[in-house]
Design an enzyme around this catalytic site. Structure first.
Site, mmCIF file in Angstrom:
data_model
loop_
_atom_site.group_PDB
_atom_site.id
_atom_site.type_symbol
_atom_site.label_atom_id
_atom_site.label_comp_id
_atom_site.label_asym_id
_atom_site.label_seq_id
_atom_site.Cartn_x
_atom_site.Cartn_y
_atom_site.Cartn_z
ATOM 1 N N HIS A 288 -9.444 -4.106 -29.349
ATOM 2 C CA HIS A 288 -8.929 -2.768 -29.664
ATOM 3 C C HIS A 288 -10.003 -1.943 -30.378
ATOM 4 C CE1 HIS A 288 -4.776 -4.875 -29.807
ATOM 5 N NE2 HIS A 288 -4.753 -4.079 -28.746
ATOM 6 N N ARG B 273 -8.845 -5.190 -19.422
ATOM 7 C CA ARG B 273 -9.736 -6.331 -19.641
ATOM 8 C C ARG B 273 -10.095 -7.028 -18.341
ATOM 9 N NH1 ARG B 273 -5.478 -8.534 -23.820
ATOM 10 N NH2 ARG B 273 -4.318 -7.821 -22.009
ATOM 11 N N SER C 188 -3.760 -9.768 -28.552
ATOM 12 C CA SER C 188 -3.069 -10.018 -29.821
ATOM 13 C C SER C 188 -2.257 -11.309 -29.711
ATOM 14 C CB SER C 188 -2.123 -8.860 -30.157
ATOM 15 O OG SER C 188 -2.838 -7.661 -30.263
#
Ligand code: PNS
Length: 163
Positions: A17, A90, A128
């Site tokens: 991030h 990603r 995350s």
């Protein structure tokens, strides 16, 4: 004044991030990080905690603001006078979901444009969810999250951070 919104759960923010935020600041005059108030997802950190971490980790970027939102992203964007959404991609596997969201947002508001950005390759597998899982299982995530996030994870999960 070009304002972009970078929305997400950020539970918690990762170096991936952080990488995207830095890239965003080089393109846009103002980057609003918009934390989704998604209590339904049973997050590890409250919205206020996630916002505090984002604030602490981005204090060196004067053009970054941290806000939270509930409801539709496009409605939030109207409130803050932004028409660009930044999302990180990603891998190809991210693309299908992101493509659907981008087109749904455009359907809801023809002004909404989505810009996909790729993080540095060393963060291309970082999420995350995985960071939390690896930390819970005692793995070393020092390279994957900012230091304040590592400390907060260690407090919350009552585990040593090995810093
Ligand atoms: O980090 P995440 O959890 O992948 O972020 C998802 C997010 C916050 C970008 C997405 O869930 C969202 O925009 N939610 C707000 C509700 C909304 O506008 N839904 C319709 C657009 S698909």
């Amino acid at each position: 004044m070009r304002t972009a919104v970078y929305p997400g759960s950020f539970d918690p923010m990762t170096n991936g991030h952080f990488d995207i935020i830095g890239r965003g600041t080089r393109i846009f005059d103002r980057v609003i990080i918009a934390v989704l108030e998604n209590e339904g997802k049973a997050p590890l950190f409250s919205v206020a905690e996630r916002m505090d971490l984002l604030r602490e980790c981005t204090e060196t970027f004067p053009t970054v603001e941290i806000q939270s939102f509930s409801g539709l992203l496009v409605d939030f964007m109207k409130r803050v006078d932004a028409n660009v959404v930044v999302r990180g991609i990603r891998a190809v596997s991210d693309f299908e979901y992101e493509f659907q969201m981008a087109l749904m947002n455009r359907e809801l508001s023809s002004d909404a444009e989505t810009i996909f950005m790729m993080p540095a390759v060393e963060y291309s597998y970082v999420s995350s969810r995985l960071v939390k899982e690896v930390f819970r299982l005692g793995g070393d995530i020092r390279r994957l999250v900012p230091l304040p996030v590592l400390r907060k994870l260690s407090d919350r999960l009552a585990m040593p951070a090995h810093v």
